[in-house]
Motif scaffolding. Structure first.
Motif, PDB file in Angstrom:
ATOM      1  N   VAL A 276      -8.772 -22.028  -2.000  1.00 53.61           N
ATOM      2  CA  VAL A 276     -10.044 -22.621  -1.734  1.00 53.61           C
ATOM      3  C   VAL A 276     -10.343 -23.648  -2.773  1.00 53.61           C
ATOM      4  O   VAL A 276     -10.846 -24.911  -2.560  1.00 53.61           O
ATOM      5  CB  VAL A 276     -11.298 -21.626  -2.039  1.00 53.61           C
ATOM      6  N   GLY A 277      -9.632 -23.497  -4.058  1.00 57.00           N
ATOM      7  CA  GLY A 277      -9.618 -24.692  -5.093  1.00 57.00           C
ATOM      8  C   GLY A 277      -8.900 -25.779  -4.803  1.00 57.00           C
ATOM      9  O   GLY A 277      -9.277 -26.954  -4.881  1.00 57.00           O
ATOM     10  N   GLN A 278      -7.755 -25.436  -4.299  1.00 53.11           N
ATOM     11  CA  GLN A 278      -6.905 -26.725  -3.564  1.00 53.11           C
ATOM     12  C   GLN A 278      -7.537 -27.446  -2.649  1.00 53.11           C
ATOM     13  O   GLN A 278      -7.535 -28.636  -2.626  1.00 53.11           O
ATOM     14  CB  GLN A 278      -5.338 -26.200  -3.206  1.00 53.11           C
TER      15      GLN A 278
ATOM     16  N   TRP B  13      -2.011 -11.420   1.700  1.00 50.26           N
ATOM     17  CA  TRP B  13      -3.282 -11.641   0.796  1.00 50.26           C
ATOM     18  C   TRP B  13      -4.657 -11.587   1.343  1.00 50.26           C
ATOM     19  O   TRP B  13      -5.579 -12.142   0.872  1.00 50.26           O
ATOM     20  CB  TRP B  13      -2.945 -13.298   0.774  1.00 50.26           C
ATOM     21  N   ALA B  14      -4.805 -10.589   2.124  1.00 51.25           N
ATOM     22  CA  ALA B  14      -6.132 -10.279   2.867  1.00 51.25           C
ATOM     23  C   ALA B  14      -6.712  -8.939   2.050  1.00 51.25           C
ATOM     24  O   ALA B  14      -7.921  -8.638   2.377  1.00 51.25           O
ATOM     25  CB  ALA B  14      -5.820  -9.867   4.163  1.00 51.25           C
ATOM     26  N   ASP B  15      -6.071  -8.274   1.127  1.00 54.12           N
ATOM     27  CA  ASP B  15      -6.698  -7.284   0.468  1.00 54.12           C
ATOM     28  C   ASP B  15      -7.727  -7.555  -0.830  1.00 54.12           C
ATOM     29  O   ASP B  15      -7.787  -8.654  -1.134  1.00 54.12           O
ATOM     30  CB  ASP B  15      -5.830  -6.259   0.235  1.00 54.12           C
ATOM     31  N   SER B  16      -7.852  -6.761  -1.589  1.00 50.04           N
ATOM     32  CA  SER B  16      -8.733  -6.974  -2.869  1.00 50.04           C
ATOM     33  C   SER B  16      -7.913  -6.765  -4.179  1.00 50.04           C
ATOM     34  O   SER B  16      -8.645  -6.426  -5.205  1.00 50.04           O
ATOM     35  CB  SER B  16     -10.043  -5.922  -2.824  1.00 50.04           C
TER      36      SER B  16
ATOM     37  N   LEU C 168     -14.538 -11.901  -5.319  1.00 52.53           N
ATOM     38  CA  LEU C 168     -13.368 -11.414  -4.336  1.00 52.53           C
ATOM     39  C   LEU C 168     -12.767 -12.547  -3.460  1.00 52.53           C
ATOM     40  O   LEU C 168     -11.749 -12.295  -2.823  1.00 52.53           O
ATOM     41  CB  LEU C 168     -13.876 -10.172  -3.613  1.00 52.53           C
ATOM     42  N   TRP C 169     -13.430 -13.660  -3.359  1.00 54.75           N
ATOM     43  CA  TRP C 169     -13.142 -14.521  -2.485  1.00 54.75           C
ATOM     44  C   TRP C 169     -13.036 -13.997  -1.026  1.00 54.75           C
ATOM     45  O   TRP C 169     -11.889 -14.303  -0.521  1.00 54.75           O
ATOM     46  CB  TRP C 169     -12.112 -15.337  -2.874  1.00 54.75           C
TER      47      TRP C 169
ATOM     48  N   VAL D  34      -6.728 -11.956  -4.551  1.00 59.65           N
ATOM     49  CA  VAL D  34      -8.181 -12.673  -5.001  1.00 59.65           C
ATOM     50  C   VAL D  34      -7.543 -13.698  -5.391  1.00 59.65           C
ATOM     51  O   VAL D  34      -8.275 -14.988  -5.161  1.00 59.65           O
ATOM     52  CB  VAL D  34      -8.890 -11.822  -5.966  1.00 59.65           C
ATOM     53  N   ALA D  35      -6.517 -13.753  -6.387  1.00 55.72           N
ATOM     54  CA  ALA D  35      -6.383 -15.200  -6.968  1.00 55.72           C
ATOM     55  C   ALA D  35      -5.712 -16.080  -6.288  1.00 55.72           C
ATOM     56  O   ALA D  35      -5.875 -17.331  -6.340  1.00 55.72           O
ATOM     57  CB  ALA D  35      -4.992 -14.786  -8.149  1.00 55.72           C
TER      58      ALA D  35
END
Length: 202
Positions: free
Chosen positions: A91-93, A76-79, A32-33, A84-85
């Motif tokens: 994080v990936g960036q 963008w704080a929910d599930s 879920l990051w 999640v994407a």
């Protein structure tokens, strides 16, 4: 020792299938990051912390000690799948930025020592390789997942690919070059082999 090696060899096919199954399990594990999840950075395990950002422009990823602080706007704080994407992408960036920042010094140092030059350095996520070298064009591509391992692993892969500019094949001369320019490459390879590219996927 000989009997042990024979036993291991006899189970090679089973071991390979087991590793593939474990890699797939890691790949399919839902994330879920969000708060409390773990992210590997340069061989260290950081705990993810989710905080609120006042706006989309203020979103950020910051390392603070053993924590990776991910600030996202309320949207963008929910599930939800989209949220999640979005967090995964942020994080990936950030991880790719960390990897890219480590490359200039590494390449400058080893290119000078080895008398070679990579015409281009590319980053992408690869399923089966940690790096590749297009010798005819001098293009080196590195797996973005290397940022999750100790810096020695990245250094070893960089030297490995630069060695290909001197010797395209994995022959005795190639291994002599590795021994000359990065003697600890076998130790790094063991770390990478313990977690093949597919097993590092999120």
């Amino acid at each position: 020792m000989e009997r042990i090696e024979q036993f291991v060899d006899s189970k090679a096919a089973w071991i390979a299938k087991r590793r593939e199954r474990l890699a797939k399990a890691a790949d399919d594990a839902p994330r879920l990051w969000s708060v409390g999840e773990q992210v590997r950075v340069w061989g260290e395990t950081l705990e993810l912390v989710l905080t609120a950002a006042p706006s989309a422009r203020a979103e950020s990823v910051t390392r603070k000690g053993n924590h990776l602080v991910l600030a996202v706007s309320e949207r963008w704080a929910d599930s939800t799948e989209a949220a999640v994407a979005h967090r995964k992408r942020l994080v990936g960036q950030w991880l790719t930025t960390q990897l890219r920042a480590a490359l200039p010094d590494l390449f400058a140092r080893y290119e000078a020592q080895m008398g070679v030059h990579a015409s281009a350095i590319k980053l992408r996520r690869m399923k089966t390789r940690w790096g590749s070298c297009k010798v005819s064009e001098g293009i080196i591509t590195l797996n973005t997942e290397l940022v999750r391992f100790p810096p020695t692993c990245l250094e070893s892969v960089v030297v490995h690919e630069l060695c290909h500019l001197l010797e395209p094949s994995h022959n005795a001369h190639f291994h002599e070059l590795q021994d000359r320019y990065y003697p600890a490459w076998r130790d790094a390879r063991k770390l990478l082999n313990a977690a093949p590219p597919l097993a590092t996927r999120d």
